[in-house]
Design an enzyme around this catalytic site. Structure first.
Site, PDB file in Angstrom:
ATOM      1  N   HIS A  13      -1.722   3.375   1.463  1.00 53.22           N
ATOM      2  CA  HIS A  13      -1.973   3.727   0.103  1.00 53.22           C
ATOM      3  C   HIS A  13      -2.015   2.343  -0.602  1.00 53.22           C
ATOM      4  O   HIS A  13      -2.617   2.372  -1.589  1.00 53.22           O
ATOM      5  CB  HIS A  13      -1.024   4.606  -0.370  1.00 53.22           C
ATOM      6  N   HIS A  72       0.327   6.256   6.583  1.00 52.45           N
ATOM      7  CA  HIS A  72      -0.350   6.979   5.509  1.00 52.45           C
ATOM      8  C   HIS A  72       0.421   6.169   4.257  1.00 52.45           C
ATOM      9  O   HIS A  72      -0.590   5.776   3.218  1.00 52.45           O
ATOM     10  CB  HIS A  72       0.003   8.523   5.336  1.00 52.45           C
ATOM     11  N   GLU A  73       1.644   6.114   3.842  1.00 51.98           N
ATOM     12  CA  GLU A  73       2.127   5.528   2.753  1.00 51.98           C
ATOM     13  C   GLU A  73       1.595   4.048   2.512  1.00 51.98           C
ATOM     14  O   GLU A  73       1.106   3.852   1.516  1.00 51.98           O
ATOM     15  CB  GLU A  73       3.573   5.734   2.345  1.00 51.98           C
ATOM     16  N   GLY A 132       6.561  14.911   1.667  1.00 56.99           N
ATOM     17  CA  GLY A 132       6.769  14.121   2.983  1.00 56.99           C
ATOM     18  C   GLY A 132       7.213  12.610   2.552  1.00 56.99           C
ATOM     19  O   GLY A 132       8.284  12.048   3.027  1.00 56.99           O
ATOM     20  N   GLU A 174       4.071   6.719  -2.065  1.00 60.64           N
ATOM     21  CA  GLU A 174       3.761   5.384  -1.788  1.00 60.64           C
ATOM     22  C   GLU A 174       3.918   4.449  -3.242  1.00 60.64           C
ATOM     23  O   GLU A 174       3.000   3.518  -3.220  1.00 60.64           O
ATOM     24  CB  GLU A 174       2.132   5.566  -1.741  1.00 60.64           C
ATOM     25  N   ASN A 175       5.163   4.556  -3.955  1.00 60.38           N
ATOM     26  CA  ASN A 175       5.505   3.796  -4.898  1.00 60.38           C
ATOM     27  C   ASN A 175       5.289   2.192  -4.516  1.00 60.38           C
ATOM     28  O   ASN A 175       5.614   1.935  -3.565  1.00 60.38           O
ATOM     29  CB  ASN A 175       6.921   3.796  -5.498  1.00 60.38           C
ATOM     30  N   GLU A 231      -6.132  10.459  -1.517  1.00 60.54           N
ATOM     31  CA  GLU A 231      -5.681  11.354  -0.483  1.00 60.54           C
ATOM     32  C   GLU A 231      -6.757  11.567   0.915  1.00 60.54           C
ATOM     33  O   GLU A 231      -6.098  11.204   1.870  1.00 60.54           O
ATOM     34  CB  GLU A 231      -5.124  12.659  -1.014  1.00 60.54           C
TER      35      GLU A 231
HETATM   36  N1  B3K Z   1       0.882  10.764  -2.899  1.00 61.61           N
HETATM   37  C1  B3K Z   1       2.072  11.540  -2.433  1.00 61.61           C
HETATM   38  C2  B3K Z   1       2.034  13.058  -3.174  1.00 61.61           C
HETATM   39  C3  B3K Z   1       2.746  13.085  -4.297  1.00 61.61           C
HETATM   40  C4  B3K Z   1       2.792  14.745  -4.772  1.00 61.61           C
HETATM   41  C5  B3K Z   1       3.472  14.981  -5.933  1.00 61.61           C
HETATM   42  N2  B3K Z   1       3.373  16.478  -6.104  1.00 61.61           N
HETATM   43  C6  B3K Z   1       2.488  11.531  -1.180  1.00 61.61           C
HETATM   44  C7  B3K Z   1       1.017  11.274  -0.329  1.00 61.61           C
HETATM   45  O1  B3K Z   1       0.092  11.816  -0.230  1.00 61.61           O
HETATM   46  O2  B3K Z   1       1.206  10.011   0.208  1.00 61.61           O
HETATM   47 ZN    ZN Z   2      -1.046  10.259   0.290  1.00 68.49          ZN
END
Ligand code: B3K
Ligand code: ZN
Length: 891
Positions: free
Chosen positions: A307, A303-304, A267, A270-271, A326
């Site tokens: 994070h 959600h992002e 989806g 969250e960099n 998560e």
């Molecule tokens: N943290 C990412 C998921 C990364 C998956 C890598 N295979 C998205 C999320 O959960 O926000």
């Molecule tokens: Zn996440």
């Protein structure tokens, strides 16, 4: 692709890193046929690992090493060892600078991990272990570093150059190239690194934080999508405000950016400061995105964004702790969505999803704990268990601690661990310590079993009423089925929220034996902590009806011997909206199971009229939220009915459920038609608004239409065609199309499908919907349709959204066709997995899930499914992703 047998990695083997990287200075030179990555790493021995200078083992995959300089010393072949996965060298001082240059090939990277290209732009995906495909590094989340990133590319083709943090410099170079430098002041692990270079437009806005700092907000998209970003921007601003109000979390950089890309394995990501999104989770406007898509955009943006604290400021020590960020973040986004829309409807949707898909995972060969204790390929553990069950575990903590106690705990967690990489135990400890600071003794050691034990607990409840003593007792018995590697389970802490209802549906005061009258409340949470435990309520003047596990207060399979009349009563009178819906589902399950038995025995089918009457009452209740009416009208899905079956008889399930739907459409035609028309009139009168009340109206209208068309009456067909043609929004248009696709009206179906494709052929996300609707249709000939659609010009196996829309929808939502008795569906899926294994292992491994559930089916299907798994296993060189899933599911 692996070259050696993948190894199992164990949590118990965790050790802190031997070396640390204080600063990471990266320079990217991006070209069309290769890219160069220069890394300057300021490193030192980790004091926590003691004295001595052990070898430095850096991660690196698919990198062409061009040069390696330690301090001022250029290393020669022989000074280091190179394997497919590692670069090993010997430091000579406790602190040193390592400079490396590598060549990589984003332009041919089809795995969409590391640095790759999507629709002409450069972008990255590093979580979990993608950074090692960019440069040699300590690619693990407990190595946190300060990143400065410069990137250069052709100015004409890539006018926008982005990375994490704040922009600090930029300029032009000769040869039509330009460069930019970004600096991220926050320490972060490499999995949060991001880079984007492309021809992008953006919409810009700003947000004033609670401490009055101005933050620039930008959403970058391809130019043709610039008109589809406003909903995501609105969602972002709501998320930022919500996290301040509910958790006191403030944003910390001067700029926050979202970039939409078309080829993305999940989806969004969250960099830090630079979230990269699947375009399906950014782009939304009435004409092209459904209500569900609008809600998904809002939820994923939130959600992002969330994070930034639960994941980035406080990150994971190792990947076994994935649910730390998560599970908590899913819980946070679910609460946000509940606050923005209808709380009850959100809960119903989440629980239906959990029960259907997570429970199935928990009962299958890949079952694992919320904090797994081993894995081969971490990409396989971004699962429903880690995410959704992980969120339920956090929700239970909130239920046990109360909202205020939970907030004290999360405050302490963020304050104590800001800037650290920590574990699930640290999270629990913060909750416990916060309670103790507030004077509340709390021991969460037993609760922690939710993190370590896999499988879905069963909770059987029985009652006993003593009219003479006026006592009412509930006895709870819990057990949890064995799962791979875990035979015997210890009792969980199961919070059971409940009320006792009198014959008018009123909640009785609840007082347990030994409690004073002042303790009485009408709803409370019991903690079930023993394998068997009874609770006795006093002063109960008549036999009550229990309303159990309100709001689904624990992720368990609860059973109580309700009669159908009692379920009907709860459907109407339970003051807990979730339990009203759940009573309806339980009633429908009982009735459908009876029909399934009739199909299996070849008997004439007879639908229990109590279900009809219960739904008639719901349908004619104008005071109920229309979204609730829609939820209650939705029969349990075939996938859910399969999940709760000992042996899933897909043919009988399909026949029984279709029979019930058809009967309901006949028996309830009048009220359905009435409600359809009322809502359709309202839709016609109002312009599209992405708000809960409007979602509610359209969901009732559309489910009514899907029942009505089963009657095959001309007036409904006309209404359906009219809705398709004149709707000003994708929700109504797509719902009408889906009804036609599943109807016997062949001409109308073909014409409408053709019209839709012609209208929307330029919009890839809308075409995904067009593929999905057809792939999920239970009409005969499903596989041929899907195979035909794979040759459509809009389809490509290289785009994960297309794979999910067509192959995923077929194998996951079209049970009757996928499980065709001749095994053709299985064979087809295995072929797709084998070809995806070579190009995109993560997607291949995800698509494989339906085949891993072979134990659920009859002997003949079991054999066919296993044969396909074995065929995959023998098909040649497997990625660690596919190898792990196939080999574990054959055990
Ligand atoms: N943290 C990412 C998921 C990364 C998956 C890598 N295979 C998205 C999320 O959960 O926000
Ligand atoms: Zn996440």
């Amino acid at each position: 692709m692996r070259t050696e047998q993948p190894k199992m990695i164990y949590l118990k083997d965790y050790q802190a890193p031997e070396y640390l990287i204080d600063e990471t200075n990266l320079t990217f030179e991006l070209f069309d046929d290769h890219s160069l990555v220069h890394a300057q790493l300021l490193m030192r021995r980790n004091p926590a690992r003691g004295a001595g200078l052990p070898p430095l083992v850096l991660d690196g995959q698919q990198l062409e090493l061009l040069s390696l300089v330690m301090d001022d010393h250029e290393l020669q072949v022989g000074d280091y060892q190179l394997t497919d996965n590692h670069l090993t060298l010997q430091p000579t001082a406790a602190s040193f600078t390592l400079n490396s240059s590598v060549r990589i090939h984003p332009e041919t990277n089809t795995a969409l991990e590391g640095l790759y290209k999507s629709s002409g732009m450069f972008c990255t995906q590093c979580e979990a272990e993608g950074f090692r495909k960019i440069t040699y590094y300590l690619d693990r989340p407990d190595v946190m570093s300060r990143f400065t990133t410069s990137l250069s590319a052709s100015k004409q083709d890539y006018p926008v150059l982005l990375s994490n943090g704040n922009p600090i410099a930029s300029g032009s170079e000769e040869g039509g190239r330009h460069w930019a430098t970004w600096q991220d002041p926050f320490m972060k692990p490499a999995y949060l690194f991001a880079l984007v270079a492309g021809d992008l437009w953006c919409i810009e806005d700003s947000f004033t934080t609670m401490s009055a700092r101005e933050v620039t907000l930008r959403i970058y998209v391809e130019p043709e999508n610039i008109d589809k970003c406003q909903h995501a921007m609105d969602s972002l601003k709501k998320s930022m405000r919500w996290d301040e109000e509910v958790y006191s979390r403030e944003y910390d950089l001067d700029i926050f950016m979202i970039v939409a890309v078309n080829d993305f394995n999940m989806g969004a990501m969250e960099n830090k400061g630079l979230n990269i999104f699947n375009s399906s989770c950014v782009l939304a406007r009435a004409e092209t995105a459904t209500d569900a898509a609008h809600q998904r955009v809002e939820a994923v943006v939130a959600h992002e964004y969330f994070h930034n604290w639960s994941g980035n400021r406080v990150t994971c020590r190792d990947w076994f702790q994935l649910s730390l960020k998560e599970g908590f973040t899913v819980f946070r986004d679910a609460e946000f969505s509940a606050d923005m829309n209808s709380r009850t409807v959100k809960r119903i949707e989440d629980v239906a999803y959990l029960r259907t898909h997570q429970f199935a995972e928990d009962a299958g060969p890949m079952a694992h704990a919320v904090r797994p204790d081993s894995f081969m390929e971490i990409s396989n553990f971004y699962t429903l268990t880690v995410y959704e069950k992980g969120s339920e575990v956090v929700r239970m903590l909130q239920t046990l601690l109360g909202a205020e106690g939970f907030r004290r705990g999360s405050d302490l967690y963020f304050a104590r661990h800001d800037g650290q990489a920590v574990t699930c135990d640290d999270f629990i400890q913060a909750m416990q310590d916060a309670a103790s600071i507030a004077g509340q003794a709390l021991d969460l050691s037993q609760f922690k079993r939710w993190y370590s034990q896999a499988g879905t607990p069963r909770l059987a409840v029985s009652e006993a009423y003593d009219p003479a003593a006026k006592t009412y007792s509930l006895t709870f018995r819990q057990d949890c089925p064995a799962s791979p590697g875990q035979v015997a389970k210890l009792p969980f802490v199961i919070p059971v929220e409940l009320a006792l209802l009198d014959d008018q549906g009123r909640e009785l005061p609840l007082r347990l034996v030994g409690e004073g009258a002042e303790a009485a409340v009408s709803t409370r949470v019991l903690s079930v902590v023993e394998a068997e435990q009874s609770f006795t309520f006093v002063d109960i003047a008549e036999r009550p009806l229990p309303s159990l596990l309100r709001g689904f207060s624990a992720p368990v399979k609860l059973s109580f011997p309700y009669s159908r009349a009692q379920l009907q009563f709860l459907m109407q009178h339970d003051s807990d909206g979730f339990n009203r819906w759940d009573a309806g589902q339980q009633l429908a399950v009982q009735v459908l199971r009876e029909l399934i038995g009739q199909v299996q025995r070849g008997e004439p089918l007879l639908l229990d009229q109590r279900l009809v009457e219960a739904l008639r009452t719901v349908l004619t209740n104008e005071s109920l939220d229309p979204a609730m009416v829609a939820e209650m009208l939705s029969l349990p899905s075939e996938a859910y009915l399969a999940e709760i079956s000992e042996v899933a008889d897909v043919d009988a399930i399909h026949a029984a459920r279709e029979f019930a739907r058809k009967q309901l459409s006949e028996a309830l035609f009048e009220p359905l038609w009435q409600r359809y028309q009322d809502n359709r009139v309202a839709s016609r009168r109002t312009a599209y608004v992405a708000q809960a009340a409007h979602f509610a109206r359209r969901s009732l209208q559309n489910i009514a239409l899907s029942y009505l068309l089963l009657s095959e009456r001309p007036q409904v067909l006309a209404a359906c065609l009219e809705q398709y043609e004149v709707a000003d929004n994708m929700t109504e248009r797509l719902a009408a199309l889906a009804c036609l696709v599943n109807s016997p009206f062949e001409n109308e179906r073909a014409q409408t499908l053709a019209d839709f494709a012609e209208q929307f052929k330029a919009n890839s996300l809308v075409m995904d919907q067009w593929f999905s609707v057809q792939a999920a249709s239970g009409l005969p000939g499903g596989l041929q349709r899907v195979q035909q659609l794979m040759t459509h010009p809009a389809f490509t196996l290289s785009n994960p959204n297309k794979v999910r829309a067509l192959i995923g929808a077929f194998a996951g939502q079209n049970l009757i066709n996928f499980h065709a008795a001749d095994g053709s569906g299985y064979r087809f899926l295995a072929e797709q997995v084998i070809s995806l294994n070579a190009s995109n292992p993560q997607i291949a491994s995800r698509q494989l899930a339906p085949l891993t559930r072979w134990r659920k089916y009859d002997a003949s299907r079991q054999a066919l499914m296993k044969a396909e798994l074995e065929r995959i296993l023998a098909s040649g060189e497997l990625s660690s992703d596919v190898y792990e899933v196939v080999s574990k599911s054959l055990l």
